[in-house]
Design an enzyme around this catalytic site. Structure first.
Site, PDB file in Angstrom:
ATOM      1  N   LYS A  74     -23.164-161.059   3.729  1.00  0.00           N
ATOM      2  CA  LYS A  74     -22.276-160.557   2.793  1.00  0.00           C
ATOM      3  C   LYS A  74     -22.257-161.399   1.485  1.00  0.00           C
ATOM      4  O   LYS A  74     -22.180-162.503   1.391  1.00  0.00           O
ATOM      5  CB  LYS A  74     -20.922-160.000   3.337  1.00  0.00           C
ATOM      6  CG  LYS A  74     -21.199-158.826   4.402  1.00  0.00           C
ATOM      7  CD  LYS A  74     -20.189-157.956   4.804  1.00  0.00           C
ATOM      8  CE  LYS A  74     -20.589-156.679   5.423  1.00  0.00           C
ATOM      9  NZ  LYS A  74     -19.716-156.073   6.383  1.00  0.00           N
ATOM     10  N   ARG A  91     -21.110-158.826  14.338  1.00  0.00           N
ATOM     11  CA  ARG A  91     -22.335-157.921  13.977  1.00  0.00           C
ATOM     12  C   ARG A  91     -23.176-158.636  12.880  1.00  0.00           C
ATOM     13  O   ARG A  91     -22.915-158.930  11.856  1.00  0.00           O
ATOM     14  CB  ARG A  91     -21.740-156.585  13.316  1.00  0.00           C
ATOM     15  CG  ARG A  91     -22.825-155.629  12.691  1.00  0.00           C
ATOM     16  CD  ARG A  91     -21.934-154.460  12.110  1.00  0.00           C
ATOM     17  NE  ARG A  91     -23.033-153.606  11.750  1.00  0.00           N
ATOM     18  CZ  ARG A  91     -23.718-153.549  10.610  1.00  0.00           C
ATOM     19  NH1 ARG A  91     -23.460-154.639   9.767  1.00  0.00           N
ATOM     20  NH2 ARG A  91     -24.648-152.673  10.300  1.00  0.00           N
TER      21      ARG A  91
HETATM   22  N1  PMM Z   1     -21.061-153.782   7.600  1.00  0.00           N
HETATM   23  C1  PMM Z   1     -21.989-153.169   7.156  1.00  0.00           C
HETATM   24  C2  PMM Z   1     -22.274-152.054   7.904  1.00  0.00           C
HETATM   25  N2  PMM Z   1     -21.655-151.552   9.071  1.00  0.00           N
HETATM   26  N3  PMM Z   1     -19.939-151.879  10.579  1.00  0.00           N
HETATM   27  C3  PMM Z   1     -18.849-152.655  10.795  1.00  0.00           C
HETATM   28  N4  PMM Z   1     -18.218-152.108  12.011  1.00  0.00           N
HETATM   29  N5  PMM Z   1     -18.313-153.687  10.311  1.00  0.00           N
HETATM   30  C4  PMM Z   1     -19.030-154.262   8.966  1.00  0.00           C
HETATM   31  O1  PMM Z   1     -18.796-155.071   8.470  1.00  0.00           O
HETATM   32  C5  PMM Z   1     -20.299-153.273   8.586  1.00  0.00           C
HETATM   33  C6  PMM Z   1     -20.677-152.175   9.577  1.00  0.00           C
HETATM   34  C7  PMM Z   1     -22.869-153.544   5.795  1.00  0.00           C
HETATM   35  O2  PMM Z   1     -23.756-154.261   6.201  1.00  0.00           O
HETATM   36  P1  PMM Z   1     -25.600-153.708   6.213  1.00  0.00           P
HETATM   37  O3  PMM Z   1     -25.630-152.963   5.050  1.00  0.00           O
HETATM   38  O4  PMM Z   1     -26.068-155.140   6.399  1.00  0.00           O
HETATM   39  O5  PMM Z   1     -25.518-153.150   7.662  1.00  0.00           O
END
Ligand code: PMM
Length: 296
Positions: A223, A263
């Site tokens: 991030k 994650r």
């Molecule tokens: N961050 C992203 C997408 N989904 N879900 C949860 N539960 N927590 C998060 O911090 C989160 C998420 C954004 O990241 P990406 O675009 O790489 O998926």
């Protein structure tokens, strides 16, 4: 480790932080957009992450990067469903990353065991009921509004207290809709309506979120706040793929803080990091903080 329920024994017997591998079936995610847009490639990528140590896989068809527009429901389903089916068929524990009850329902029907809703049920008021009826694990993330406006909603008195209070309100609303508390995982929503400076206090005070009595999931992977931390002498943020070592460092700290799941995009390093955290806790006499059992 206290796990949410219901989940298979293969996960609930693990006495450490779990690693969730990200499968973004999108053309435009901030860190890996377009790489796994083809369903076969997405499934192959998921299987590779399992081989690298992922405990479960999170399949998403809608980018939530700052400024991202919404995807049409049919398109989201078309992206997500074949990948969920392929990974479930290969024996993976699958989570679906969606704010839409219809997408969540179709994914659960296809065998997904977790619904990961970055809006915590705020984007669509029908989501809590669907989760109550489906009886699956539900990740409720802290969210203040859609990605195209979220940066303007990042106003806090005290970010840790405000996020905790807003998640507590979501928990109450979920339970009122019939969701069992054991189903729910809470997530601080790093980067969602949170500029760089607001993410560190949340990471440093994960115990406050754990005080809600629910397992915690953290999504720090690649991030922006890590990019800013690692900025070069010219002040330019490090690009997303140069943030993996820092992500793994966060995973180790999360594991030492007793977080249920991290994650991540780069699974291998975080799979090692959560084992470091577990060994560190065990040496302190706090293995997994509560025995390797689910709540059921
Ligand atoms: N961050 C992203 C997408 N989904 N879900 C949860 N539960 N927590 C998060 O911090 C989160 C998420 C954004 O990241 P990406 O675009 O790489 O998926």
């Amino acid at each position: 480790m206290r796990h949410p329920a219901p989940l298979p024994d293969a996960l609930t017997t693990l006495d450490r932080t779990l690693v969730m591998g990200v499968v973004n079936v999108t053309p435009d995610s901030f860190s890996d957009g377009g790489l796994w847009f083809d369903p076969d490639r997405a499934v192959a990528h998921g299987l590779e992450m399992l081989a690298q140590g992922a405990d479960l896989l999170d399949v998403g068809g809608e980018s939530t990067r700052p400024g991202a527009p919404r995807v049409e429901p049919d398109e989201e389903l078309r992206r997500v469903l074949p990948v969920v089916r392929g990974l479930v068929g290969a024996g993976a524990v699958v989570s679906v990353d969606t704010m839409r009850p219809a997408v969540a329902a179709a994914a659960v029907e296809a065998g997904a065991l977790v619904v990961n809703d970055v809006s915590g049920g705020l984007a669509d008021p029908a989501m809590p009921r669907l989760v109550a009826e489906a009886g699956v694990v539900y990740v409720a993330m802290h969210w203040r509004g859609p990605s195209d406006v979220m940066d303007s909603l990042a106003v806090y008195d005290d970010v840790v207290r405000d996020v905790r209070d807003e998640l507590a309100a979501r928990l109450d609303a979920l339970v009122a809709a019939g969701v069992r508390p054991e189903q729910v995982v809470v997530d601080p929503g790093l980067g969602f309506a949170k500029p760089g400076r607001d993410n560190w206090p949340l990471l440093a005070h994960l115990d406050v979120l754990a005080g809600l009595g629910r397992p915690v999931l953290v999504g720090a992977s690649r991030k922006r706040f890590l990019g800013h931390l690692l900025a070069g002498p010219d002040g330019e943020p490090a690009p997303p793929t140069a943030r993996d070592a820092a992500t793994a460092a966060v995973s180790a700290l999360c594991a030492a803080a007793g977080v249920w799941c991290v994650r991540v995009h780069d699974v291998r390093a975080s799979a090692d990091a959560v084992r470091v955290g577990a060994a560190w806790l065990a040496a302190r006499g706090e293995p997994g903080r509560g025995g390797g059992r689910s709540e059921e």
